[in-house]
Design an enzyme around this catalytic site. Structure first.
Site, PDB file in Angstrom:
ATOM      1  N   LYS A  26       1.423  -1.178  -0.477  1.00 61.15           N
ATOM      2  CA  LYS A  26      -0.463  -0.033  -0.054  1.00 61.15           C
ATOM      3  C   LYS A  26       0.529   1.527  -0.166  1.00 61.15           C
ATOM      4  CE  LYS A  26      -2.892   2.893   3.230  1.00 61.15           C
ATOM      5  NZ  LYS A  26      -3.445   1.770   4.183  1.00 61.15           N
ATOM      6  N   ASP A  31      -2.202  10.685   4.204  1.00 63.67           N
ATOM      7  CA  ASP A  31      -3.712   9.865   4.290  1.00 63.67           C
ATOM      8  C   ASP A  31      -4.585  10.523   4.847  1.00 63.67           C
ATOM      9  OD1 ASP A  31      -6.150   8.690   3.915  1.00 63.67           O
ATOM     10  OD2 ASP A  31      -5.519   7.479   5.184  1.00 63.67           O
ATOM     11  N   LYS A  38      -9.892  13.417   8.567  1.00 58.12           N
ATOM     12  CA  LYS A  38      -8.836  12.864  10.074  1.00 58.12           C
ATOM     13  C   LYS A  38      -9.140  14.146  11.215  1.00 58.12           C
ATOM     14  CE  LYS A  38      -6.245   9.275   8.522  1.00 58.12           C
ATOM     15  NZ  LYS A  38      -6.879   8.066   9.176  1.00 58.12           N
ATOM     16  N   ASP A  49       1.629   6.259   5.510  1.00 61.71           N
ATOM     17  CA  ASP A  49       0.547   5.595   4.650  1.00 61.71           C
ATOM     18  C   ASP A  49       0.978   5.191   3.869  1.00 61.71           C
ATOM     19  OD1 ASP A  49      -1.046   4.049   5.599  1.00 61.71           O
ATOM     20  OD2 ASP A  49      -2.587   5.553   4.617  1.00 61.71           O
ATOM     21  N   ASP A 108     -12.238   7.576   4.203  1.00 64.89           N
ATOM     22  CA  ASP A 108     -11.094   6.958   4.946  1.00 64.89           C
ATOM     23  C   ASP A 108     -10.769   5.443   4.756  1.00 64.89           C
ATOM     24  OD1 ASP A 108      -8.200   7.963   5.865  1.00 64.89           O
ATOM     25  OD2 ASP A 108      -9.593   7.286   8.502  1.00 64.89           O
ATOM     26  N   GLU A 110      -9.784   4.197   1.631  1.00 66.96           N
ATOM     27  CA  GLU A 110      -9.297   4.114   1.142  1.00 66.96           C
ATOM     28  C   GLU A 110      -8.312   3.144   0.589  1.00 66.96           C
ATOM     29  OE1 GLU A 110      -5.641   5.496   2.543  1.00 66.96           O
ATOM     30  OE2 GLU A 110      -7.322   5.917   3.463  1.00 66.96           O
ATOM     31  N   ARG A 112      -7.511  -0.099   1.476  1.00 67.98           N
ATOM     32  CA  ARG A 112      -8.150  -1.021   0.533  1.00 67.98           C
ATOM     33  C   ARG A 112      -8.385  -1.451  -1.279  1.00 67.98           C
ATOM     34  NH1 ARG A 112     -12.944  -1.573   5.659  1.00 67.98           N
ATOM     35  NH2 ARG A 112     -10.561  -1.038   6.057  1.00 67.98           N
TER      36      ARG A 112
END
Length: 243
Positions: A26, A31, A38, A49, A108, A110, A112
């Site tokens: 990933k 993020d 967030k 991330d 949030d 995202e 996956r």
């Protein structure tokens, strides 16, 4: 700009029996949570991330340098989850690489989505002997910040992980197999789409969502490693993150 990076390595003495491994990482370089924004405190370590992609890229480099006797394909979806006029919206429906439609219920969740595309690409184009996914997907810090969180659908891979654990300084926490979670088959089934990308905060949701992009008859051996808690707690101390 978004990038889907594919790195392919074949050992110098590539024989017919050489195993092929697909490594997926990933790569969300920042993020913000998107429109499901967030808070400021939650964003402090979100530049990590991309730790999954960074780890996979490092493993790939080591394989090349040591002429590892396995064929490796590294798939790195690289994006930024930011706000703005082009940001994804709640209730948007997107089409994944394998044709499944996904309704966005949380912007949030995202990571996956991009991993699902990479996993679907691997299943369709590569047909590897095994797939390893490395990601910062689920907040599981209360299980211990120094544990790698592991889920697999293959007991042979789990045994190999146990051997690797004993030969390294990493520690892992193994989650129950996919089939041990209730309603795995329909947890993410949508009403307006094939799937939704989030069903509420559960530790296993990201892993189960990704499993919907495996081909199941028979299922490709798959190992999922979540490194979120490790990187968020220790990365600054390591400079480049833990191994």
């Amino acid at each position: 700009e978004p990038c889907f990076l594919k790195l392919h390595y074949r050992p110098k003495n590539n024989s017919e029996g050489t195993k092929k491994l697909s490594l997926i990482g990933k790569g969300v370089i920042l993020d913000t949570g998107g429109l499901s924004l967030k808070t400021d405190g939650q964003m402090t370590k979100m530049h990590y991330d991309m730790a999954g992609a960074a780890t996979v890229a490092s493993v790939f480099r080591l394989a090349v340098e040591t002429n590892l006797a396995v064929e490796l394909v590294a798939l790195l979806p690289i994006v930024e989850n930011a706000i703005g006029p082009n940001a994804g919206r709640i209730h948007d429906i997107v089409t994944a690489y394998d044709g499944q439609t996904v309704e966005i219920t949380d912007t949030d969740a995202e990571g996956r989505l991009i991993l699902a595309d990479a996993l679907a690409y691997s299943e369709k184009r590569l047909k590897p002997d095994a797939v390893v996914t490395v990601a910062t997907l689920c907040d599981m810090s209360d299980f211990g910040p120094d544990f790698l969180k592991v889920m697999t659908n293959d007991y042979k891979l789990l045994r190999k992980m146990r051997v690797a654990e004993s030969h390294s300084h990493e520690k892992m926490l193994h989650f129950p197999p996919l089939e041990h979670f209730d309603d795995v088959s329909d947890l993410f089934t949508g009403t307006e789409s094939d799937l939704v990308n989030e069903r509420g905060f559960h530790y296993q949701t990201g892993m189960i969502f990704l499993s919907r992009f495996l081909q199941w008859d028979p299922s490709t051996p798959w190992l999922y490693l979540d490194v979120a808690a490790v990187f968020e707690s220790d990365a600054d101390n390591y400079g480049a993150g833990p191994g």
